[in-house]
Design a protein around this motif. Sequence first.
Motif, PDB file in Angstrom:
ATOM      1  N   THR A   1      66.231  61.980  71.101  1.00 43.98           N
ATOM      2  CA  THR A   1      66.896  61.140  69.965  1.00 43.98           C
ATOM      3  C   THR A   1      66.395  59.692  70.145  1.00 43.98           C
ATOM      4  O   THR A   1      66.768  59.264  70.915  1.00 43.98           O
ATOM      5  N   PRO A   2      65.853  59.042  69.091  1.00 45.13           N
ATOM      6  CA  PRO A   2      65.279  57.653  69.256  1.00 45.13           C
ATOM      7  C   PRO A   2      66.610  56.858  69.365  1.00 45.13           C
ATOM      8  O   PRO A   2      67.615  56.838  68.554  1.00 45.13           O
ATOM      9  N   VAL A   3      66.703  55.806  70.148  1.00 43.48           N
ATOM     10  CA  VAL A   3      67.609  55.045  70.519  1.00 43.48           C
ATOM     11  C   VAL A   3      66.998  53.441  69.971  1.00 43.48           C
ATOM     12  O   VAL A   3      66.066  53.241  70.834  1.00 43.48           O
ATOM     13  N   LEU A   4      67.571  52.809  69.237  1.00 48.13           N
ATOM     14  CA  LEU A   4      66.857  51.639  68.777  1.00 48.13           C
ATOM     15  C   LEU A   4      68.031  50.401  68.740  1.00 48.13           C
ATOM     16  O   LEU A   4      69.031  50.545  68.329  1.00 48.13           O
ATOM     17  N   THR A   5      67.484  49.407  69.361  1.00 48.17           N
ATOM     18  CA  THR A   5      68.473  48.125  69.177  1.00 48.17           C
ATOM     19  C   THR A   5      67.698  47.236  68.151  1.00 48.17           C
ATOM     20  O   THR A   5      66.419  47.083  68.149  1.00 48.17           O
ATOM     21  N   VAL A   6      68.454  46.673  67.005  1.00 41.89           N
ATOM     22  CA  VAL A   6      68.006  45.939  66.197  1.00 41.89           C
ATOM     23  C   VAL A   6      68.312  44.370  66.203  1.00 41.89           C
ATOM     24  O   VAL A   6      69.411  43.910  66.325  1.00 41.89           O
ATOM     25  N   ARG A   7      67.369  43.722  66.081  1.00 41.04           N
ATOM     26  CA  ARG A   7      67.700  42.300  65.616  1.00 41.04           C
ATOM     27  C   ARG A   7      68.277  41.867  64.295  1.00 41.04           C
ATOM     28  O   ARG A   7      67.566  41.879  63.508  1.00 41.04           O
ATOM     29  N   THR A   8      69.475  42.079  64.336  1.00 38.25           N
ATOM     30  CA  THR A   8      69.877  42.256  63.021  1.00 38.25           C
ATOM     31  C   THR A   8      69.836  40.777  62.396  1.00 38.25           C
ATOM     32  O   THR A   8      70.105  40.824  61.045  1.00 38.25           O
ATOM     33  N   ASP A   9      69.609  39.638  63.041  1.00 37.97           N
ATOM     34  CA  ASP A   9      69.433  38.362  62.225  1.00 37.97           C
ATOM     35  C   ASP A   9      68.122  38.594  61.616  1.00 37.97           C
ATOM     36  O   ASP A   9      67.901  37.552  60.599  1.00 37.97           O
ATOM     37  N   ALA A  10      67.210  39.460  61.701  1.00 38.64           N
ATOM     38  CA  ALA A  10      65.952  39.793  61.093  1.00 38.64           C
ATOM     39  C   ALA A  10      65.793  40.577  59.781  1.00 38.64           C
ATOM     40  O   ALA A  10      64.899  40.698  59.301  1.00 38.64           O
ATOM     41  N   VAL A  11      67.080  41.229  59.737  1.00 35.29           N
ATOM     42  CA  VAL A  11      67.374  42.310  58.833  1.00 35.29           C
ATOM     43  C   VAL A  11      68.301  41.614  57.511  1.00 35.29           C
ATOM     44  O   VAL A  11      69.320  41.073  57.756  1.00 35.29           O
ATOM     45  N   VAL A  12      68.144  41.521  56.393  1.00 34.45           N
ATOM     46  CA  VAL A  12      68.697  41.132  55.132  1.00 34.45           C
ATOM     47  C   VAL A  12      69.497  42.363  54.537  1.00 34.45           C
ATOM     48  O   VAL A  12      69.114  43.509  54.373  1.00 34.45           O
ATOM     49  N   PRO A  13      70.917  42.007  54.766  1.00 34.67           N
ATOM     50  CA  PRO A  13      71.703  43.024  54.364  1.00 34.67           C
ATOM     51  C   PRO A  13      71.552  43.633  52.683  1.00 34.67           C
ATOM     52  O   PRO A  13      71.704  42.646  52.054  1.00 34.67           O
ATOM     53  N   VAL A  14      71.541  44.864  52.500  1.00 31.69           N
ATOM     54  CA  VAL A  14      71.340  45.295  51.051  1.00 31.69           C
ATOM     55  C   VAL A  14      72.564  46.052  50.848  1.00 31.69           C
ATOM     56  O   VAL A  14      72.428  47.240  51.501  1.00 31.69           O
ATOM     57  N   PRO A  15      73.306  45.973  49.761  1.00 33.26           N
ATOM     58  CA  PRO A  15      74.448  47.137  49.497  1.00 33.26           C
ATOM     59  C   PRO A  15      73.703  48.253  49.038  1.00 33.26           C
ATOM     60  O   PRO A  15      72.694  48.128  48.299  1.00 33.26           O
ATOM     61  N   ALA A  16      74.668  49.434  49.136  1.00 29.97           N
ATOM     62  CA  ALA A  16      74.431  50.700  48.410  1.00 29.97           C
ATOM     63  C   ALA A  16      75.810  51.424  48.659  1.00 29.97           C
ATOM     64  O   ALA A  16      75.943  51.989  49.312  1.00 29.97           O
ATOM     65  N   PRO A  17      76.493  50.981  47.619  1.00 28.25           N
ATOM     66  CA  PRO A  17      77.960  51.616  47.525  1.00 28.25           C
ATOM     67  C   PRO A  17      78.118  53.063  47.865  1.00 28.25           C
ATOM     68  O   PRO A  17      77.087  53.992  47.294  1.00 28.25           O
ATOM     69  N   ALA A  18      78.965  53.687  48.576  1.00 31.19           N
ATOM     70  CA  ALA A  18      79.045  54.991  48.894  1.00 31.19           C
ATOM     71  C   ALA A  18      80.581  55.174  49.161  1.00 31.19           C
ATOM     72  O   ALA A  18      81.341  54.132  49.522  1.00 31.19           O
ATOM     73  N   GLU A  19      81.277  56.405  49.210  1.00 30.08           N
ATOM     74  CA  GLU A  19      82.494  56.738  49.652  1.00 30.08           C
ATOM     75  C   GLU A  19      82.658  57.253  51.111  1.00 30.08           C
ATOM     76  O   GLU A  19      82.437  58.623  50.825  1.00 30.08           O
TER      77      GLU A  19
END
Length: 320
Positions: A144-162
Amino acid sequence: MKPVLVLAEHTDRSMCRATRALLTLARRLGPPTVVLCGAADPAGVTELGRYGAARIATVTGPELDEHPAAARVELLAQLVRRTAPAAVLVASHRLGQEVAARLTARLGSGLITDVVDLRPDGPVAVQSVLLGAYRVESRVTRGTPVLTVRTDAVVPVPAPAEPTVERLDVRFPPAVRAVRRIARRPGGAGLRPDLATAAIVVAGGRGLGSQQSFGLVGALAAALRGTVGGSHTATELGWCTRHQQIDQLGTIVHPRLYLALGISGSVRHRAAMQHAETIVAIDRNPGAPIFDLADLGVVGDVHRVVPELLAEIERRRATR
């Protein structure tokens, strides 16, 4: 589709952006399952759902606070075995890096760190290296791939879900309790973002001259809603705490904006901050190595330049 596990600590404002960034990437691989260490309040559930969380698995218990790394490794390992996810995503901060490394060893799978983008085929993880001159694409070939993410480099984009919310009953084995947290001391950062994932970092060095003058770093960081850091020398002099030290032995940062105040720029310091998108340096020595990296260099006395900068920030806010 297989789920994607996303490790989140809590859903207040200090962690919200990092979690939104993780969810934005996780959605490319499959329906995200947020592993929430703590109770899920209604506002937090709504926010996680707004960014695409399909499921929220909440876990509570003293182990998560007293044995933070080991408990999270055990928790994620159990969930990986139960759900066979497409990947596990964690933020690339100090605790996240430790949890990811130990989880990878536990699972016998592959780890990719400091990810800035993801493509679903594989998945393929993208890293930015050598001051952004190259983008490296990698794929985990086993487990299983385990990934650490530089969250400062990612622009959050909404995608509404329930999202569905489920409280998990996890039993932690005795081995989790081998190391216990006995104290937690605030480092003066308040509600500022974690240094390793902050979008704005203001750091100070020997050129500030004294601990009292180091207060300019905190004042500018507060004005910009950034996080305070310091050079190795500033740490050794006691002007900032060890967890605020920016170098190869301290914290490596990847902010969008990095301001260096009175930092000449040793090799070890530059290695830890050279991946910042924009670097602004203020130092009275025009030959300081930090200027070789700076997008904007100001040759001058930080004791005069920074107060003027603070005053300008206040003037512009007043005219909004």
